[in-house]
Design a protein around this motif. Structure first.
Motif, PDB file in Angstrom:
ATOM      1  N   ASP A  77       5.073 -11.212 -20.098  1.00 55.59           N
ATOM      2  CA  ASP A  77       3.693 -11.372 -20.558  1.00 55.59           C
ATOM      3  C   ASP A  77       2.758 -11.381 -19.359  1.00 55.59           C
ATOM      4  OD1 ASP A  77       1.273 -12.107 -21.687  1.00 55.59           O
ATOM      5  OD2 ASP A  77       2.146 -13.651 -22.959  1.00 55.59           O
ATOM      6  N   ASP A  78       1.820 -10.446 -19.329  1.00 50.92           N
ATOM      7  CA  ASP A  78       0.863 -10.399 -18.226  1.00 50.92           C
ATOM      8  C   ASP A  78      -0.525 -10.862 -18.675  1.00 50.92           C
ATOM      9  OD1 ASP A  78       0.145  -8.264 -19.788  1.00 50.92           O
ATOM     10  OD2 ASP A  78       0.176  -6.783 -18.184  1.00 50.92           O
ATOM     11  N   ASN A  79      -0.602 -11.464 -19.847  1.00 45.85           N
ATOM     12  CA  ASN A  79      -1.851 -12.006 -20.358  1.00 45.85           C
ATOM     13  C   ASN A  79      -1.838 -13.529 -20.259  1.00 45.85           C
ATOM     14  OD1 ASN A  79      -4.348 -12.142 -21.573  1.00 45.85           O
ATOM     15  ND2 ASN A  79      -3.550 -11.981 -23.628  1.00 45.85           N
ATOM     16  N   VAL A  80      -0.872 -14.160 -20.904  1.00 46.88           N
ATOM     17  CA  VAL A  80      -0.622 -15.592 -20.742  1.00 46.88           C
ATOM     18  C   VAL A  80       0.677 -15.680 -19.950  1.00 46.88           C
ATOM     19  CG1 VAL A  80      -0.152 -17.784 -21.886  1.00 46.88           C
ATOM     20  CG2 VAL A  80      -1.741 -16.147 -22.928  1.00 46.88           C
ATOM     21  N   PHE A  81       0.568 -15.993 -18.693  1.00 46.21           N
ATOM     22  CA  PHE A  81       1.724 -15.957 -17.807  1.00 46.21           C
ATOM     23  C   PHE A  81       2.747 -17.032 -18.178  1.00 46.21           C
ATOM     24  CE2 PHE A  81      -1.755 -14.010 -15.513  1.00 46.21           C
ATOM     25  CZ  PHE A  81      -1.167 -12.855 -15.040  1.00 46.21           C
ATOM     26  N   PRO A  82       4.043 -16.710 -18.040  1.00 46.85           N
ATOM     27  CA  PRO A  82       5.101 -17.675 -18.369  1.00 46.85           C
ATOM     28  C   PRO A  82       4.972 -19.005 -17.622  1.00 46.85           C
ATOM     29  CG  PRO A  82       6.040 -15.495 -18.110  1.00 46.85           C
ATOM     30  CD  PRO A  82       4.601 -15.395 -17.691  1.00 46.85           C
TER      31      PRO A  82
END
Length: 134
Positions: A77-82
């Motif tokens: 996920d590059d929107n909400v990072f892990p």
């Protein structure tokens, strides 16, 4: 307000029997990258209005969790990072609150691939059944 669901649920933790949350945005600090367009649209710039970001953080509520919780996050996920899920998990562990974390290798912000989306739903269903005793 952004994070409305998370903030509402965290501040009223005893209102829910159990929960599963995909892609939780746990806090907004420089150490955890964020999607600047979305956050700044609602919260303002973090250097100018840091109080808005502090107010939306789930971290201070970690010790209030009393019910089963499953956190799910796509590792690509590059929107909400892990890192958001990992920070929340760390806060829950520090507060002695049991929870489950399900990392999804190769999954992005939306879990849509056949074989991954259906498996995720089975895991969530199993978690809910176990947590609710049904």
């Amino acid at each position: 307000m952004p994070l409305g669901r998370e903030f509402h649920a965290a501040s009223r933790a005893n209102s829910f029997s159990t929960g599963s949350r995909e892609l939780p945005s746990s806090s907004f600090v420089a150490a955890v990258p964020y999607d600047t367009y979305w956050e700044e649209r609602y919260l303002g710039h973090p250097d100018i209005q840091p109080e808005n970001y502090d107010r939306c953080s789930l971290i201070p509520y970690a010790d209030r969790l009393t019910r089963p919780l499953m956190l799910v996050h796509g590792l690509a996920d590059d929107n909400v990072f892990p890192a958001h899920t990992l920070r929340l998990s760390a806060a829950l562990l520090a507060a002695g609150r049991p929870h489950t974390v399900l990392p999804l290798p190769g999954a992005g912000h939306l879990v849509t691939r056949v074989g991954q989306a259906d498996t995720l739903l089975r895991h969530e269903l199993g978690f809910l059944r176990e947590s609710l005793g049904i």
